[in-house]
Design an enzyme around this catalytic site. Structure first.
Site, PDB file in Angstrom:
ATOM      1  CG  HIS A 124       8.523  25.644  40.373  1.00 16.84           C
ATOM      2  ND1 HIS A 124       7.376  24.953  40.672  1.00 16.84           N
ATOM      3  CD2 HIS A 124       8.267  26.953  40.649  1.00 16.84           C
ATOM      4  CE1 HIS A 124       6.466  25.790  41.136  1.00 16.84           C
ATOM      5  NE2 HIS A 124       6.979  27.018  41.128  1.00 16.84           N
TER       6      HIS A 124
ATOM      7  CB  ALA B 194      -5.244   2.884  23.107  1.00 16.72           C
TER       8      ALA B 194
ATOM      9  CB  ALA C 215       4.217   2.486  16.497  1.00 20.34           C
TER      10      ALA C 215
ATOM     11  CD  GLU D 173      -3.099  -0.966   2.153  1.00 18.71           C
ATOM     12  OE1 GLU D 173      -3.310   0.145   2.674  1.00 18.71           O
ATOM     13  OE2 GLU D 173      -3.706  -1.996   2.484  1.00 18.71           O
TER      14      GLU D 173
ATOM     15  CD  GLU E 122     -13.689  -3.103  27.646  1.00 17.64           C
ATOM     16  OE1 GLU E 122     -13.404  -4.294  27.845  1.00 17.64           O
ATOM     17  OE2 GLU E 122     -13.346  -2.473  26.618  1.00 17.64           O
TER      18      GLU E 122
END
Length: 465
Positions: free
Chosen positions: A444, A181, A319, A34, A201
């Site tokens: 900070h 995810a 990945a 592809e 879920e």
């Protein structure tokens, strides 16, 4: 036609392996049917993050008054968001083309199939077949969306992630099946631009069920606040697509009570299936288990000279894992001495808003492994930078071994935590202890101070709580 290495698949595992091989002096070719970059670059990691950024900017504009800025009422341009996402992916794919030329890697367009004698047969778009030979072959063909028997993907009413990021029209309502995810990222995106979203879920924990329980609860609160409905511990019994939209029948696994939800489209985000069919693996006798190719610590299959990396082998389908596996594999082929992958130090990131990031043991897993632990948590509501940035939601949670101070894990939910997690990954790689994190001076005001403060909380030394 003869190479030191042929890589089948040009995703983040394949193209990285090819580049590293070229750097090490191997004559290398890569086969892609592809687009260079594979699913991650063209239809996964990169374009989804472009969509999520568009949603985040839209939310920023909607809440501009919170920052003392007056603007007119914004409107989401769904087509424009999709167009931008595709443009980002196309640009990155061109970047991979450049890298192939730079590293003198031959790009062979077509579908690869293994033959005996370390040969690869490539069939191009016109059906023409050409044979190539190589001393070494790496299979890096990745994975595709998993299709459940009772949830056949038709690309119109029941869709998967590729269609979800290239729809012609924004749906008014959507049911997302699966709260991992992919599911929560698309749920956040579509909710942010005005689609009514329900997540279903199967696991009892609900959102991001593989994450630490505290992270899942915090993300659940955040999604409830923005109007995303979440049905945890629930199975999808059927989806009727005969009418104008979809009629989703679901059942609560605890009570047995059934519920029907009507929506325009159903997004199936129930996992992935490795692309190991039609590669000639069976003919060569390559050992497999449930569709995955079995490999050694250095990704060698049971057939000499043939390797496999990424989503086609056991391990996290990420990945950055595929890229690291590709480098280890190639360095071993080239005669170097790489270290095997430490799969317990792989960061996981979810890019919804608030973001989720984690590495190592969850609190429950550390206890189950027999560790006596110290746990510290620091909320971003106590972070000066988070408050100033207007993103006080979430926390950093760290887990240490009480006996030796070993950094067992970290779990974060909040703005930019996908960037913060790298500190913990590096610290764990270097065997850094909790006290060393506390004594490492953090700048900070930054979000990163939360890592130091969470470590201090684990040892009763936290300052800003």
């Amino acid at each position: 036609m003869n190479y030191d290495l042929i890589v089948i698949g040009s995703g983040p595992g394949g193209y990285v392996a090819a580049i590293r091989a070229s750097q090490l002096g191997l004559k290398t070719a890569i086969i892609e049917k592809e687009s260079l970059g594979g699913i991650c670059l063209n239809w996964g990691c990169i374009p989804t993050k472009a969509l999520l950024k568009s949603a985040q900017v839209f939310e920023y504009v909607q809440h501009a008054a919170d920052y003392g800025i007056q603007v007119g009422k914004p409107k989401a341009d769904f087509g424009g968001m999709v167009s931008r996402s595709r443009g980002v992916a196309d640009g990155m794919s061109k970047g991979i083309q450049f890298l192939m030329k730079k590293n003198k890697i031959a790009v062979i367009e077509g579908t690869g199939k293994l033959l005996r004698g370390k040969k690869v047969e490539v069939t191009d778009a016109d059906g023409k077949k050409t044979e190539y030979t190589a001393t070494n072959i790496i299979i890096a063909t990745g994975a595709r969306a998993k299709e459940l028997p009772n949830l056949p993907i038709d690309g119109k009413k029941i869709i998967e992630y590729r269609k979800a990021m290239s729809m012609e029209k924004q749906p008014k309502s959507m049911v997302v099946i699966g709260a991992g995810a992919i599911g929560v990222e698309f749920a956040y995106f579509y909710n942010a631009i005005g689609t009514e979203v329900t997540i279903v879920e199967f696991m009892e924990q609900g959102l991001v069920p593989r994450e630490d329980a505290d992270v899942s609860k915090e993300l659940g609160r955040a999604f409830k606040k923005i109007g995303v409905k979440v049905k945890g511990n629930t199975s999808v019994e059927s989806v009727d697509t005969k009418g104008r939209g979809c009629k989703v029948t679901m059942k609560n696994r605890k009570t047995g009570k059934e519920e029907i939800i009507n929506c325009d489209v159903v997004l199936s985000a129930t996992g992935i299936t490795p692309n190991t069919e039609n590669l000639g693996l069976e003919a060569l006798g390559i050992q497999m288990d449930r569709g995955l190719i079995l490999v050694s610590d250095y990704y060698q299959t049971n057939v000499a000279g043939i390797y496999a990396i990424g989503d086609v082998v056991p391990g996290p389908a990420l990945a950055h894992v595929a890229s690291a596996e590709g480098i280890i594999c190639v360095e071993k082929i080239a005669g170097q001495n790489p270290q095997p992958m430490d799969y317990n130090n792989i960061p996981g990131c979810t890019y919804c808003s608030p973001e989720v990031a984690s590495v190592g043991y969850t609190e429950a897993a550390a206890k189950e492994a027999g560790y006596e632990i110290k746990v510290g948590k620091f909320p971003f509501s106590a972070s000066g930078k988070a408050k100033a940035a207007g993103v006080p939601q979430g926390f950093v949670k760290v887990i240490f071994d009480a006996k030796y101070g070993e950094f067992l894990g970290a779990h974060m939910v909040g703005a930019n935590v996908t960037e913060l997690i790298a500190e913990v990954v590096t610290a764990r790689k270097l065997e850094t202890t909790g006290h060393e994190i506390i004594k490492a001076v953090h700048p900070h005001p930054t979000m990163s101070e939360a890592v130091m403060e969470a470590a201090a909380a684990a040892y009763g030394e936290v300052i800003h709580l």
